[in-house]
Design an enzyme around this catalytic site. Sequence first.
Site: not given
Ligand code: TEU
Length: 568
Positions: A109, A215, A264, A337-338
């Site tokens: 990542d 990310d 992403e 994971h989100d």
């Molecule tokens: O996530 C970015 C993102 O836009 C979202 O999915 C975020 O998790 C959030 O839920 C918005 O509502 C990435 C990573 O995958 C996430 O785990 C991190 O927290 C984020 O970036 C910051 O680095």
Amino acid sequence: MSVNEEVQAPARTPAWWTMAVVYQIYPRSFADSNGDGVGDLGGIRQHLDHLQQLGVDVVWLSPIYRSPQADNGYDISDYRDIDPLFGTLDEFDLLLAELHERGIKLVMDLVVNHTSDEHAWFREASSSPENPKRDWYVWRDGVDRGDGRPTEPNLWRSAFSGPAWTRPAGDDLYYLHLFAPKQPDLNWENPEVRDAVYEMMNWWLDRGVDGFRMDVINHIAKIQQDLVGDSTGFRTGPQIHDFLQEMNRRVFAGRDADLITVGEMPGVTVDDARLFTGVDRLELDMVFQFEHVGLDHGPASKFDNVSLDLRDLKRSLSRWQTGLADQGWNSLYLGNHDQPRSLSRFGDDGHDTDGRHRYESATLLATILHLHRGTPYVYQGDEIGMTNAFFTGIEQYQDIETVNWFAEETAKGRDEIELLEALRFRSRDNARTPVQWTSGDQAGFTAGTPWLAVNPNHDAINVETDRASGDRSIFDFLRRLIALRHESPLVALGEFALLEPDHPTLYAFTRSDDEGRLLVAGNVSGADVEAPILLEGPWGAGSLLIGNYADAGPAAVLRPWEVRVIEA
Ligand code: TEU
């Protein structure tokens, strides 16, 4: 070269990752080898057979770098070290070698939109306005909004609640953080920042890693005038293509054939993705887009749940399939994971449903995903049909987004029961509960106390039980889907066409190339559905390539959550 120029890709050998499947590990929740309750590299090394037997080609590790863990490692304080929670660099090298021995690649990542506020760069930057690292971050003056007292430079909000700007004690200026205050945004306009990032990326590639999942990489390009105005240009500014092309020249050039890169990118459109992933543009291999995982979000926020209309999902994914058919490439995912657990979001997880069709719905969702054109991503635990956490109290949650949102909304006077209900579906912790390896103590995840509670349903849902379930093993079904992609150029590359776009529960599409064609027909519901398509044209005489019911069943009816892939 103009950045918006589209270049037609000539016929060429497809990249290896068009036939590959990626498995995402969220290390703190995968397996704990030292009893501290947090998953670690040792835990991953204990389960390499699991990955190899599943047949995945690539493992993507969510961040394992040194970090204060304000956002579970998405806040990095040293890009060239492993956090002691997870292990050491030596152990990382061992893991990498062991994966490579098994023919599995490893993707890191890459979190470079922001660092931790505890990174040496930010410590320097915030120590004095004259510090040479000051301009490595984004600093702006406060703005007087009429009451004679300067406040934040603009009205941007942090993704984790509150303003996106913080003024450190004793400082005159505010720094930007699109996420938590402990995640200050780097200033990508500064060439020194870009040099430092490219150097670090090369350091990891020289160590042997096989690529990066980047990310929120479209956030590195902010629209400069918006940093003091109140509009929305905090991401996908026009300079993004220059940045990514420069990164490609400085980091990937010469070794890109063996690598995999995925950006992403919240908020990107199909047209953006054509530019980011067009082969000849030399930017990225693929992007994670967010359209299909936003369809069940209401207008207020992601916590505002609306029920998903399958027709919207089909049309959305199909538009991406068509849009990236001749240029670019799709990544395919239903969870990570989100996101909530895909089985709880789209299937029959036994919570608000009766759960009788957990196996059928998990395998149906996997089939639909893996039979699309693109590179599929499997999120840890999906291979055994793990479900949402279904926590009932706010004290059970750990995620910074969840905790901050709950505090902000309760402060506005909103009803706690209603907020907890929203979290039950949407909190990121739903996907972060420990992987359920056994029915035993703490699901075999740890000998200690897990950092986040193990789902009580681990007595029934766990790797051991699933793998002993014969023809009802989700793992085994997924293994067959992955093998299918490896063996069949039609599955990997065939042209996609959606059928029955207006049907509310039937998900049907074809894949075709010069040599053959496939029909995928799935019933996304718990009731029988008529599917005359199964008898139409060539399909009636076709043969079943893979399906999730043991017996043949009626010719033109799909049973609850049944999916059939037919070859003609
Ligand atoms: O996530 C970015 C993102 O836009 C979202 O999915 C975020 O998790 C959030 O839920 C918005 O509502 C990435 C990573 O995958 C996430 O785990 C991190 O927290 C984020 O970036 C910051 O680095």
